[in-house]
Structure formats: C-alpha cells, structure tokens
Design a protein around this motif. Sequence first.
Motif, PDB file in Angstrom:
ATOM      1  N   ALA A 164       2.881  -4.277  -2.747  1.00 15.08           N
ATOM      2  CA  ALA A 164       2.536  -2.959  -3.291  1.00 15.08           C
ATOM      3  C   ALA A 164       1.600  -3.100  -4.491  1.00 15.08           C
ATOM      4  O   ALA A 164       0.624  -2.347  -4.622  1.00 15.08           O
ATOM      5  N   SER A 195       0.349  -3.235   4.649  1.00 13.35           N
ATOM      6  CA  SER A 195      -0.820  -2.804   3.889  1.00 13.35           C
ATOM      7  C   SER A 195      -2.038  -2.945   4.786  1.00 13.35           C
ATOM      8  O   SER A 195      -2.314  -4.018   5.304  1.00 13.35           O
ATOM      9  N   HIS A 202      -1.777  -4.164  -3.148  1.00 10.73           N
ATOM     10  CA  HIS A 202      -2.435  -3.043  -2.477  1.00 10.73           C
ATOM     11  C   HIS A 202      -3.090  -2.113  -3.504  1.00 10.73           C
ATOM     12  O   HIS A 202      -4.228  -1.672  -3.310  1.00 10.73           O
ATOM     13  N   LEU A 234      -0.566   2.105   2.730  1.00  8.12           N
ATOM     14  CA  LEU A 234       0.579   1.234   2.494  1.00  8.12           C
ATOM     15  C   LEU A 234       1.790   1.924   3.089  1.00  8.12           C
ATOM     16  O   LEU A 234       2.167   3.014   2.663  1.00  8.12           O
TER      17      LEU A 234
END
Length: 113
Positions: A93, A73, A96, A58
Amino acid sequence: MSPQNPSPLECPPATARPDVAEQPVVRRAVGAGKVVAEGVPSGSDPHPDHGPRILAMLHIGAPGRHAMPTAHSWCSCGRDLKAFGHQQIARLAADHTRHRTVCPLLTRGKEAA
C-alpha cells in the motif's frame, strides 16, 4: 395384414419431399456489416479514449476470520504486484501510494488539470 413397423434401429426409406425446397439466401447490400449485435456497427469502439478511466488501482481483499488477506496493485504503465499477509500488504500500500506520485501516466494527467 397390416404393414410391419420398422425396427427403431432401421431408418425408413428416404422419399422425395417436394414441400421442402432450398430457400434462397437473402443478403442486404446496404450499410455496414454487423458484428456484435443487431444495431451495433462493426466500426464502433467499445472502449473510447475520451472520458474518465482507471489508470491505477489497489485492491485489498480481507476475507473472514483466520484467513489470509490479499492485495493487488495494478497500474496501466505495466505495474502488476500482489501481496499476501498483513505486513506485505502494508508495504505494498505504501509502495502503491509512492508509485502514484512518480508514474509518468498518472503525473501527466495531473499536470494537464
């Protein structure tokens, strides 16, 4: 009288030069052929399968003031997502992190350890 110099656009007459002869091509008959650089055999793998390697990543880019942040990602299973802006990056995020727990390539490595 002195001989006239040829015009710059005209070529002087070609003369046979005995000092310039074709040189024989010397080829080695021993060993493997070289492809990349001197001393590197053509059969070597630049990316060996053993040792640590990146499986998922990431990357968040936060540029200077008044610029839009970006995120990327990536996973070796084929996942490749991008996000722009604070809210989308926060969602990416979290996604991910969730993907790292369910990805078959990443969970297989954790089970073996």
